[in-house]
Design a protein around this motif. Sequence first.
Motif, PDB file in Angstrom:
ATOM      1  N   PHE A 152      50.090  42.331 -40.214  1.00  0.00           N
ATOM      2  CA  PHE A 152      50.719  43.628 -40.468  1.00  0.00           C
ATOM      3  C   PHE A 152      51.949  43.722 -39.575  1.00  0.00           C
ATOM      4  O   PHE A 152      51.815  43.791 -38.344  1.00  0.00           O
ATOM      5  CB  PHE A 152      49.745  44.761 -40.172  1.00  0.00           C
ATOM      6  CG  PHE A 152      48.470  44.683 -40.969  1.00  0.00           C
ATOM      7  CD1 PHE A 152      48.430  45.156 -42.275  1.00  0.00           C
ATOM      8  CD2 PHE A 152      47.327  44.117 -40.428  1.00  0.00           C
ATOM      9  CE1 PHE A 152      47.260  45.074 -43.017  1.00  0.00           C
ATOM     10  CE2 PHE A 152      46.158  44.032 -41.157  1.00  0.00           C
ATOM     11  CZ  PHE A 152      46.124  44.509 -42.461  1.00  0.00           C
ATOM     12  N   PRO A 153      53.159  43.715 -40.134  1.00  0.00           N
ATOM     13  CA  PRO A 153      54.378  43.666 -39.310  1.00  0.00           C
ATOM     14  C   PRO A 153      54.516  44.812 -38.324  1.00  0.00           C
ATOM     15  O   PRO A 153      55.122  44.644 -37.263  1.00  0.00           O
ATOM     16  CB  PRO A 153      55.503  43.708 -40.359  1.00  0.00           C
ATOM     17  CG  PRO A 153      54.874  43.232 -41.627  1.00  0.00           C
ATOM     18  CD  PRO A 153      53.454  43.683 -41.564  1.00  0.00           C
ATOM     19  N   SER A 154      53.981  45.975 -38.652  1.00  0.00           N
ATOM     20  CA  SER A 154      54.114  47.132 -37.766  1.00  0.00           C
ATOM     21  C   SER A 154      52.885  48.005 -37.898  1.00  0.00           C
ATOM     22  O   SER A 154      52.056  47.829 -38.807  1.00  0.00           O
ATOM     23  CB  SER A 154      55.371  47.937 -38.113  1.00  0.00           C
ATOM     24  OG  SER A 154      55.228  48.541 -39.385  1.00  0.00           O
ATOM     25  N   ALA A 155      52.770  48.973 -36.974  1.00  0.00           N
ATOM     26  CA  ALA A 155      51.665  49.924 -37.036  1.00  0.00           C
ATOM     27  C   ALA A 155      51.748  50.767 -38.300  1.00  0.00           C
ATOM     28  O   ALA A 155      50.721  51.138 -38.883  1.00  0.00           O
ATOM     29  CB  ALA A 155      51.679  50.810 -35.793  1.00  0.00           C
ATOM     30  N   ALA A 156      52.968  51.070 -38.748  1.00  0.00           N
ATOM     31  CA  ALA A 156      53.134  51.845 -39.975  1.00  0.00           C
ATOM     32  C   ALA A 156      52.621  51.082 -41.189  1.00  0.00           C
ATOM     33  O   ALA A 156      52.019  51.670 -42.099  1.00  0.00           O
ATOM     34  CB  ALA A 156      54.610  52.209 -40.160  1.00  0.00           C
ATOM     35  N   ASP A 157      52.834  49.763 -41.221  1.00  0.00           N
ATOM     36  CA  ASP A 157      52.314  48.949 -42.324  1.00  0.00           C
ATOM     37  C   ASP A 157      50.797  48.971 -42.351  1.00  0.00           C
ATOM     38  O   ASP A 157      50.179  49.066 -43.415  1.00  0.00           O
ATOM     39  CB  ASP A 157      52.821  47.507 -42.198  1.00  0.00           C
ATOM     40  CG  ASP A 157      54.289  47.367 -42.538  1.00  0.00           C
ATOM     41  OD1 ASP A 157      54.632  47.476 -43.729  1.00  0.00           O
ATOM     42  OD2 ASP A 157      55.093  47.174 -41.619  1.00  0.00           O
ATOM     43  N   LEU A 158      50.191  48.883 -41.183  1.00  0.00           N
ATOM     44  CA  LEU A 158      48.733  48.910 -41.110  1.00  0.00           C
ATOM     45  C   LEU A 158      48.194  50.251 -41.577  1.00  0.00           C
ATOM     46  O   LEU A 158      47.219  50.313 -42.343  1.00  0.00           O
ATOM     47  CB  LEU A 158      48.281  48.619 -39.668  1.00  0.00           C
ATOM     48  CG  LEU A 158      46.777  48.699 -39.390  1.00  0.00           C
ATOM     49  CD1 LEU A 158      46.008  47.731 -40.282  1.00  0.00           C
ATOM     50  CD2 LEU A 158      46.489  48.421 -37.923  1.00  0.00           C
ATOM     51  N   ALA A 159      48.802  51.354 -41.131  1.00  0.00           N
ATOM     52  CA  ALA A 159      48.343  52.685 -41.528  1.00  0.00           C
ATOM     53  C   ALA A 159      48.525  52.905 -43.026  1.00  0.00           C
ATOM     54  O   ALA A 159      47.673  53.503 -43.691  1.00  0.00           O
ATOM     55  CB  ALA A 159      49.091  53.749 -40.736  1.00  0.00           C
ATOM     56  N   SER A 160      49.629  52.404 -43.575  1.00  0.00           N
ATOM     57  CA  SER A 160      49.875  52.543 -45.009  1.00  0.00           C
ATOM     58  C   SER A 160      48.863  51.732 -45.810  1.00  0.00           C
ATOM     59  O   SER A 160      48.335  52.200 -46.827  1.00  0.00           O
ATOM     60  CB  SER A 160      51.293  52.085 -45.341  1.00  0.00           C
ATOM     61  OG  SER A 160      51.529  52.139 -46.728  1.00  0.00           O
ATOM     62  N   TRP A 161      48.588  50.495 -45.366  1.00  0.00           N
ATOM     63  CA  TRP A 161      47.610  49.662 -46.060  1.00  0.00           C
ATOM     64  C   TRP A 161      46.231  50.304 -46.035  1.00  0.00           C
ATOM     65  O   TRP A 161      45.488  50.258 -47.036  1.00  0.00           O
ATOM     66  CB  TRP A 161      47.567  48.283 -45.394  1.00  0.00           C
ATOM     67  CG  TRP A 161      46.475  47.401 -45.907  1.00  0.00           C
ATOM     68  CD1 TRP A 161      46.493  46.645 -47.045  1.00  0.00           C
ATOM     69  CD2 TRP A 161      45.198  47.177 -45.300  1.00  0.00           C
ATOM     70  NE1 TRP A 161      45.308  45.967 -47.173  1.00  0.00           N
ATOM     71  CE2 TRP A 161      44.493  46.270 -46.124  1.00  0.00           C
ATOM     72  CE3 TRP A 161      44.588  47.657 -44.150  1.00  0.00           C
ATOM     73  CZ2 TRP A 161      43.202  45.847 -45.816  1.00  0.00           C
ATOM     74  CZ3 TRP A 161      43.302  47.231 -43.838  1.00  0.00           C
ATOM     75  CH2 TRP A 161      42.620  46.335 -44.667  1.00  0.00           C
ATOM     76  N   ALA A 162      45.866  50.930 -44.931  1.00  0.00           N
ATOM     77  CA  ALA A 162      44.548  51.549 -44.801  1.00  0.00           C
ATOM     78  C   ALA A 162      44.452  52.863 -45.561  1.00  0.00           C
ATOM     79  O   ALA A 162      43.344  53.344 -45.820  1.00  0.00           O
ATOM     80  CB  ALA A 162      44.222  51.783 -43.327  1.00  0.00           C
ATOM     81  N   GLY A 163      45.593  53.462 -45.911  1.00  0.00           N
ATOM     82  CA  GLY A 163      45.573  54.716 -46.645  1.00  0.00           C
ATOM     83  C   GLY A 163      45.317  55.927 -45.769  1.00  0.00           C
ATOM     84  O   GLY A 163      44.679  56.887 -46.221  1.00  0.00           O
ATOM     85  N   VAL A 164      45.810  55.912 -44.526  1.00  0.00           N
ATOM     86  CA  VAL A 164      45.611  57.052 -43.623  1.00  0.00           C
ATOM     87  C   VAL A 164      46.952  57.657 -43.211  1.00  0.00           C
ATOM     88  O   VAL A 164      47.093  58.187 -42.115  1.00  0.00           O
ATOM     89  CB  VAL A 164      44.799  56.648 -42.375  1.00  0.00           C
ATOM     90  CG1 VAL A 164      43.387  56.293 -42.746  1.00  0.00           C
ATOM     91  CG2 VAL A 164      45.472  55.487 -41.635  1.00  0.00           C
ATOM     92  N   CYS A 165      47.924  57.577 -44.108  1.00  0.00           N
ATOM     93  CA  CYS A 165      49.211  58.233 -43.870  1.00  0.00           C
ATOM     94  C   CYS A 165      49.644  58.913 -45.169  1.00  0.00           C
ATOM     95  O   CYS A 165      49.210  58.518 -46.251  1.00  0.00           O
ATOM     96  CB  CYS A 165      50.268  57.224 -43.412  1.00  0.00           C
ATOM     97  SG  CYS A 165      50.679  55.989 -44.648  1.00  0.00           S
TER      98      CYS A 165
END
Length: 412
Positions: free
Chosen positions: A280-293
């Motif tokens: 996951f290139p960034s924390a935002a990518d991880l949060a988007s992938w997890a569906g919590v943003c």
Amino acid sequence: MDVIHERCAGIDISKVDVKVTIWVPGSGKRRRSETRTFSSVTSGLLAMRDWLLAEQITVVGMEATGVYWKPAFYLLEHEMECWLLNARHMRNVPGRKTDVKDAEWIAKLVEHGLVRPSFVPPEPIRQLRDLTRYRTEVIRERTRETQRLEKLLEDTGIKLSAAISSILGVSGRAMLEALIAGERDPHVLADLAKGSMRRKTDALVEALTGRFTDHHAFLARAMLDRADACTAMETRLDARIDEQIAPFRRRIDLLVTIPGVNTRAAEVILAEIGDDIARFPSAADLASWAGVCPGNNESGGKKGPSRTRHGDPWLKAALGQAAVSASRTRDTYLAARYRRIVARRGKKRALVALQHSILVSVWHMFTRDAEYADLGGQYFLERTGRARQTRRLVSQLNQLGYQVTLQTEGAA
């Protein structure tokens, strides 16, 4: 359109067969395409692999269709680059949909680099994920059996769940076993209470008065046996997970330093996002992938409801439990953030915000191999400035008709 991958293939997988389309260099500057159909059994998949290797295919794309993609993916992942593709990202033209055209379309998208592969963790993490997900299902099944048992007691007029917090606790289990064994006297049953429950004897006598028959005893025994079987299976899975997670113990030690995240939640988080956070290139990518943003929903300059995306349901469930626990902690940043948001946005949005904060923290902790550093419950007060906060509060009191005199703590 530029060709990104010269030798690629698209696979459309169903329960019974596999349609494969390849795109490779042809004569001159032309591209050659060929489609073949293979059986989905092991012999057919091996023949498919041999054909792809003979054509020197380097990248294979396949749609995430139920669980049918797994045998093909696991067979090919060590031979070539495999892309698992989200079906929502590669919609074909309506009215032209067949399995063969789906395979051709997937191959075209991969050839020109128009899709991105989904995250598929390595085998050790996949095995850990299988264990944690099955454990979650076992726990849910035990909860369902407990709810069925509670409904059965309601059918008999016994209100045990209204008198005690857990009908499968020590006291509740003793009373249920006595009921199943044939005891019907509510005074005798209430006397089986343990510890602090003995102070509720009168309420228990009232709650245990009903019409519990042999029919109810048979069903209650069956439900208790299933609940016990789930508990035994949970214990077995816990032991297996402890063995599987040994190489990743450092990650678990980091995760449990987050307020609200216990060992079980940490195991689920690790199993879902994997050990290699660089995926996951960034924390935002991880949060988007997890569906919590929040999602984006804008058209014609107007913004619509920005609900969260559909992410990993197993990860979101673990993060949700951690967020609830974190919101109840004392003097922590997460609890302060929850109180700050819940007043104006409501409980659900505040909990999603805590899930986002936890996952962002996980990304930074894994990236730096560092424990969680809590900002403290006074973070937002310090950030906005004490003088500004003081003026706001004094102004509110003045508007209510109070004359305020400020004095520092400890002054005479």
